[in-house]
Design an enzyme around this catalytic site. Structure first.
Site, PDB file in Angstrom:
ATOM      1  N   LYS A   1      74.109  -2.222 -30.914  1.00 44.97           N
ATOM      2  CA  LYS A   1      74.936  -3.161 -30.026  1.00 44.97           C
ATOM      3  C   LYS A   1      75.433  -2.601 -28.865  1.00 44.97           C
ATOM      4  CE  LYS A   1      79.168  -4.395 -31.822  1.00 44.97           C
ATOM      5  NZ  LYS A   1      80.071  -3.962 -30.641  1.00 44.97           N
TER       6      LYS A   1
ATOM      7  N   GLU B   1      84.396 -11.194 -28.974  1.00 51.28           N
ATOM      8  CA  GLU B   1      85.511 -10.720 -29.332  1.00 51.28           C
ATOM      9  C   GLU B   1      86.972 -11.004 -28.836  1.00 51.28           C
ATOM     10  OE1 GLU B   1      85.599  -6.380 -29.813  1.00 51.28           O
ATOM     11  OE2 GLU B   1      87.824  -6.234 -30.410  1.00 51.28           O
TER      12      GLU B   1
HETATM   13  O1  KIV Z   1      83.097  -0.976 -33.076  1.00 52.42           O
HETATM   14  C1  KIV Z   1      83.583  -2.026 -33.605  1.00 52.42           C
HETATM   15  O2  KIV Z   1      84.017  -1.972 -34.734  1.00 52.42           O
HETATM   16  C2  KIV Z   1      83.356  -3.446 -33.069  1.00 52.42           C
HETATM   17  C3  KIV Z   1      83.838  -4.588 -33.671  1.00 52.42           C
HETATM   18  C4  KIV Z   1      85.297  -4.803 -33.352  1.00 52.42           C
HETATM   19  C5  KIV Z   1      82.909  -5.736 -33.308  1.00 52.42           C
HETATM   20  O3  KIV Z   1      82.444  -3.387 -32.117  1.00 52.42           O
END
Ligand code: KIV
Length: 271
Positions: free
Chosen positions: A122, A189
């Site tokens: 991600k 988010e």
């Molecule tokens: O780092 C994380 O936990 C995240 C979530 C807040 C989606 O990216």
């Protein structure tokens, strides 16, 4: 609703399984995880995805932001999580500055997959060229729009994004571009629930919300927030699932069921 029955021989979910869940209207549950112990519990309960988030910089390492997390930290924690899971799909965050160029991104994403055991990486923001490059190398990518914690020094505070029409339009356009570049999932988010609903309808890929209302295709929370661990203030969009639970496993199961049945988040946890 079909409840998943834990079976240690079960195979990990794939990105196609998650897509099929969106297509048949089944909500996708996700929690962050950082170690083998919690990974075992989350997986056993049947939560569909685990995100090894760079939020570990705050909840595990005790920092104010996620910015000090390194790719080495991410590989270590991703390995801990992936070693213990059987079914849940695993996404790992590319931390701050680990995807500054396509080549740097590919090198670091490869570490998360080859050494960490992640199935997808991600990254934050509309980094369209980077996403396209990673996908071309065969690396599945999850986009992340709305509040971008890695930009905290530019934003100044963690606040809701996309409230103004122009900002909302930009998030919608970015979401489409990420999908076109090959992103397989999108995290939204801290955006208004109506905006998240619109994006979830418009996109073919699953949209996973955190502080983005109940209409997203799935939900993610930071594990430590929903278990009420830590001294910091719990964000408004989270809920203390330990409140009515007799054990951590019960709390995780309560969250999982609430997401699957669209009972979480409620208006009180949305913007
Ligand atoms: O780092 C994380 O936990 C995240 C979530 C807040 C989606 O990216």
């Amino acid at each position: 609703m079909n409840q998943y029955v834990y079976d240690s021989k079960v195979k990990p979910l794939t990105v196609n399984d998650l897509l099929a869940m969106k297509q048949r209207g089944e909500k996708i549950s996700c929690l962050t995880a950082y170690d083998a112990g919690f990974s075992t519990l989350i997986d056993k309960v049947g939560v569909d995805m685990m995100l090894v988030g760079d939020s570990l910089g705050m909840v595990i390492q005790g920092h104010e932001t996620t910015l000090s997390v390194t790719i080495r930290d991410m590989v270590y924690h991703t390995r801990c999580v992936s070693t213990a899971r059987h079914r849940a799909f695993i996404i790992a965050d590319l931390p701050f500055m680990s995807y500054a160029t396509p080549l740097i991104a590919a090198k670091n994403a490869a570490k998360l997959i080859q050494l960490g055991g992640a199935q997808m990486v991600k990254l934050e923001g509309a980094r369209i060229e980077i996403v396209r490059f990673l996908v071309d190398q065969g690396i599945p990518v999850c986009g992340h729009l709305g509040l971008l914690p890695q930009l905290i020094n530019q934003l100044g505070s963690y606040k809701v994004q996309g409230k103004e029409p122009a900002d909302a339009a930009k998030i919608i356009a970015d979401a489409h571009q990420l999908q076109q570049a090959g992103a397989g999932l999108l995290v939204l988010e801290c955006v208004p629930a109506d905006l998240a609903r619109e994006i979830s309808i418009q996109l073919d890929i699953p949209v996973i919300g955190i502080g983005a209302g109940v209409a997203c295709d799935g939900q993610v929370l930071v594990l430590y927030d929903m278990l009420n661990i830590g001294s910091g203030k719990r964000p408004r969009f989270s809920r203390n699932f330990m409140g009515d639970a007799g054990s951590i496993e019960e709390a995780i199961n309560a969250y999982h069921q609430a997401v699957k049945q669209s009972r979480f988040p409620t208006a009180e946890h949305s913007f």
